[in-house]
Enzyme design. Sequence first.
Site, mmCIF file in Angstrom:
data_model
loop_
_atom_site.group_PDB
_atom_site.id
_atom_site.type_symbol
_atom_site.label_atom_id
_atom_site.label_comp_id
_atom_site.label_asym_id
_atom_site.label_seq_id
_atom_site.Cartn_x
_atom_site.Cartn_y
_atom_site.Cartn_z
ATOM 1 N N GLU A 290 0.781 -1.230 0.000
ATOM 2 C CA GLU A 290 0.000 0.000 0.000
ATOM 3 C C GLU A 290 0.818 1.288 0.000
ATOM 4 O O GLU A 290 0.380 2.298 -0.550
ATOM 5 C CB GLU A 290 -0.929 -0.004 1.237
ATOM 6 C CG GLU A 290 -1.948 -1.122 1.258
ATOM 7 C CD GLU A 290 -2.987 -0.970 0.159
ATOM 8 O OE1 GLU A 290 -3.430 0.165 -0.097
ATOM 9 O OE2 GLU A 290 -3.343 -1.999 -0.458
ATOM 10 N N SER B 261 -47.175 -29.499 43.414
ATOM 11 C CA SER B 261 -46.708 -29.841 44.765
ATOM 12 C C SER B 261 -45.367 -29.221 45.110
ATOM 13 O O SER B 261 -44.960 -29.260 46.280
ATOM 14 C CB SER B 261 -46.630 -31.364 44.919
ATOM 15 O OG SER B 261 -47.918 -31.931 44.886
#
Length: 843
Positions: free
Chosen positions: A90, A490
Amino acid sequence: MSHLLRTSRLIAWLFLTGLSVAVIVTSGFYLYLRPGLPPVSQLLDIKLQTPLRVYSKDNRLIAEFGEKRRAPITIEQIPTIQLQAFMAAEDARFYEHFGVDIKGLARAAIELVSTGEIQSGGSTITMQVAKNYFLSRDRTFIRKFNEILLALQIERELEKDRILELYLNKIYLGNRAYGIAAAAQVYYDKPVAQLSLAQMAMLAGLPKAPSAFNPLANPERATIRRNWILGRMHSLGFITEDARDLAVAAPLTASYNSTETEIDADYVAEMARSEMVRRFGEDAYTDGYTVTLTVDSRKQQAATEALRDGLEAYDRRHGYRGPIGQLDTDGLAERDLGNLMLNYPKVASLLPAVVTEVNDEEGVARVHVRGLGASVMPFDTMTWAQRYKTENLTGPEPEKPSDVVARGDVVYVRPTTPATPDAGDQQDETDNLEQAAAPASVALAQIPRVEGALISLRAETGAIEALSGGYSFSQSKYNRATQARRQPGSTFKPFLYLSALEKGITPATIYNDAPIVFDDSELETAWRPQNSSGQFYGPTRLREALYRSRNLVSIRLLRDLGIQNTLDYLEQLKIPTANMPDNLSLSLGSGQLTPMELARALAVIANGGYDVQPYLIESIQDIQGKTIYKAPDTILCDTNCDELLAQTASTTGTDEASTPDTDAQEQGNSAEREAKTRVMRRLADERSVYILHSMMRDVIRLGTGRRALALGRDDIAGKTGTTNEQKDTWFAGFNHKIATTTWVGFDQPAPLGRREFGASTALPIWLDYMEVALEGTEPAVMPRPNGIVNIRINPETGQRVRPGEEGIFEIFREEDAPPPLSVQDDGNGGGGAEEDDLSRRIF
C-alpha cells in the site's frame, strides 16, 4: 539574444502567474474546506465498531453480537514483517513522506489524463486513515483534496506508528472482518503473531479489493496478488530471496473460520444481550464491551444437554409422529438432495435427512443427511418409533425398517459415528464435496413438541450458574425459564409447610388424609380433591405428608393457617402472589410462577432463609479492558440490617434497591454508581428452615424423589410437583450451596400423559444436571442452629414417648416441642396439641 531573453522572461512570468494562480486556487480550496474538516484529535477518541462478546465466568466464549468482526490490537502486537507486507502493498515510503506521496499523486494524475480514470488513487496509508475515519468513499476531487488536507494534519499531530495502528485496526478485509486481527482469525483461525509469511502477504493484498483478491472467493487472483506482494517485499529489502521463494511456493491455506462459541447457551446469551442493550442502547453492539457472566461453562453445557435429553426421552416414550416432509427422489443426484435438505433447518443436534432406500433384509435405511451426505440408519435406532396416536396411546412396536420409514420420507436424525462433513454446511451452503469413503451412521430422531426449563442458582448469592429456557433457541426464542407462568403443583408445598412451622405446627403434628368435599356456588360441581394415587391414608404426620405429597393434608393445613395469612407469608418470602388464588386450591400449587421465581424461592430455603436476588452479569469491561461494572458482593444479614445497610450506602452512594442487573444507566459510571455490596435480609426463621431441610431430605430418602438417591449424597433435599391432568411437572432440589429447578410441559398447557409425573419427566433432567454440578464438591448441609431439640415420639400420635417406650426421633423448635407425658396421660392427642385442635385436623 534579446529575443531569447524576452522569451525567457515571458516564460518566467507565465510560470509565476501559473504558480500564483495555483497558490490562490489552492489557498481558496484550503480556506473553503478547512472549516469543515474534523479535528485530528477526534481520532484518539473514535471507538472502532467492535462487537459485544459474552463469556462464562471461566472465560469461555458464549456469544458475539455485532455486524462487524473486529479485535483491536496495538502495533506492538503485530510482527514487523506483517507491517512491512502492508507497506509493500500500500505505501512503501510510509516512514519517509509527510502524509502525501508526490510521486503517487503524479502517477494518479498521469493515469487520469491517459485513461480518463483514477486507477491507483495515489493514496498513502495516512490518506487512507483520513478517508476511512472521516470521509466518504466517493471518488471525487473534493473528497481527494479533503483527504490530502487531513493527511497533512494527521502527520503533524500523530506519530507514524500510531497512524499505522489506526489503519490496521480499521481496514475492511472481507467476510465481515475489520482490522488485521479479525482477518487473521477469519481466514486462518490464528492470532496475527502466528501467521506465516505467505499468509501475511495474503492479508496485505486484501485492502485494495477485499472481494476481488479474496482467497475464498477468488483463490487464483488472490494468489497472484500475494506473490506480487512477496516480490515487492524482496525488492524493498524486507525479506530474502529464499524466504520469498518459499512463500511463493506455499499452498493456499485460507478457509472461512466463523466465531465458534464454546458453550451451547443461547438463552443465557440472549438474556445478556438484552440487558446490555437496556444499559447502553445500540452502542452495546459496536463499542467493544466484554461481558462476563456468572454461569459456569461445564454446568451450563450440562444443563443444555440434560434438558434436551430429558425432553427427547419423554417424546420417544410417546411414539413417532411420522416424517416432516416427503420428496420424490427419483433421478436426483447427491448434490440435488443436498440442496433440497437446505430447505429444512438444523435444530439443536438434529439434522434433516431424506430416506433414499429402505432395506428390510439388511435391517437398514439409507439416507442423505444435510451436512453429512449419504449415511446409514440401522433399524436398532428405530425400535422406539411406535406410531403416536395420543399422549396415552401408541401403536405396536416396529419389527422392520419399513414399519417406520419409506423412501422419500424427510426425517430428523442424530449422527452416531463421525464422517467427513459434506460441503453443504460450509459458508456458502453448497453440497459439492465427495462423500466420505465410509458413510456416517445416524439414528432416527424427532424434534420434541414438549418443552422445559432448567435454572440453577448459587443459593447464597443468587448467581445464575446455569439456565436453559427450552429445547432449542433457534426453534423458539421464548425463554420458558423466565417468561412461562405455570402452576407449580406440589413444588409449592414446602412454602406452605414452612409457614406452618413458623406458626408452631411441627413435623409430628397429625393431620387426617381423608376425603373432603367443598361446595362452592361458583363451581358447577362440588370440589373433591384427592391424592395422585386416588387413595386416602388416614392420620398422617406432617413430615410423612410432605415426603409422600399428600394433597388432603395440605388442604387441611392451609385451612388451619388461613388463606390470607399464607399469602402474607408468601409476600414475606418475596414470592409473587399476583397470580395466586385466594381459595384452598392454593395449597396444591394452583397459582402461577415462572421457573425462575420458583428457583429463587427455593434458593431462599436452600441458603437458610435469606433473601435472594438472581443475577447473571458478573462484570462488564469496556474496549480498553477497564472494568466499568462488577456485581456487588452479597452480605447475609440477621440483625441490625438497617444499620449495615446505612453503612453500605454511605460508602457506595446506593441503597438496598440497587441490584446488579437493574442499575448502571450511564456508561462509564456504572462501577461507581452501583452498590459494591448487597445486604440480604433474613426472610424466614432459621430453625424452621432447618426443620424443613430435614423434611425435604426425606422426600429423597423415602418419598417421591427417591430417584435422586442415584447421586449417592445425603445432603440433597427436594420436592416433586405434578399438576392436575399432568399439564405441568416439576422437580425442585437443592443442598445448602446450590438450588436447581426443572419444569416440563407443553407451551399450550395440555396433558403430558397419565403415566407422566414430576418424578418421571423433570427429576431425570435435574439428576443429569446435578450429577455434573455436584461432581467433586463436598456435602453441603445447613448447620444446625441453636434452639433445636431432638425428641423421641410415637409415630402414630406424634406425642413424646414415655421412658423405655419405642419411638422415633423428631426435631422441633424448643418452644414447639411436645411436653413430657404425665402418668395420668392416656396417650391421645399429638404434637402437644389440645384435643379440640386434634379433632379439627382429623375431621
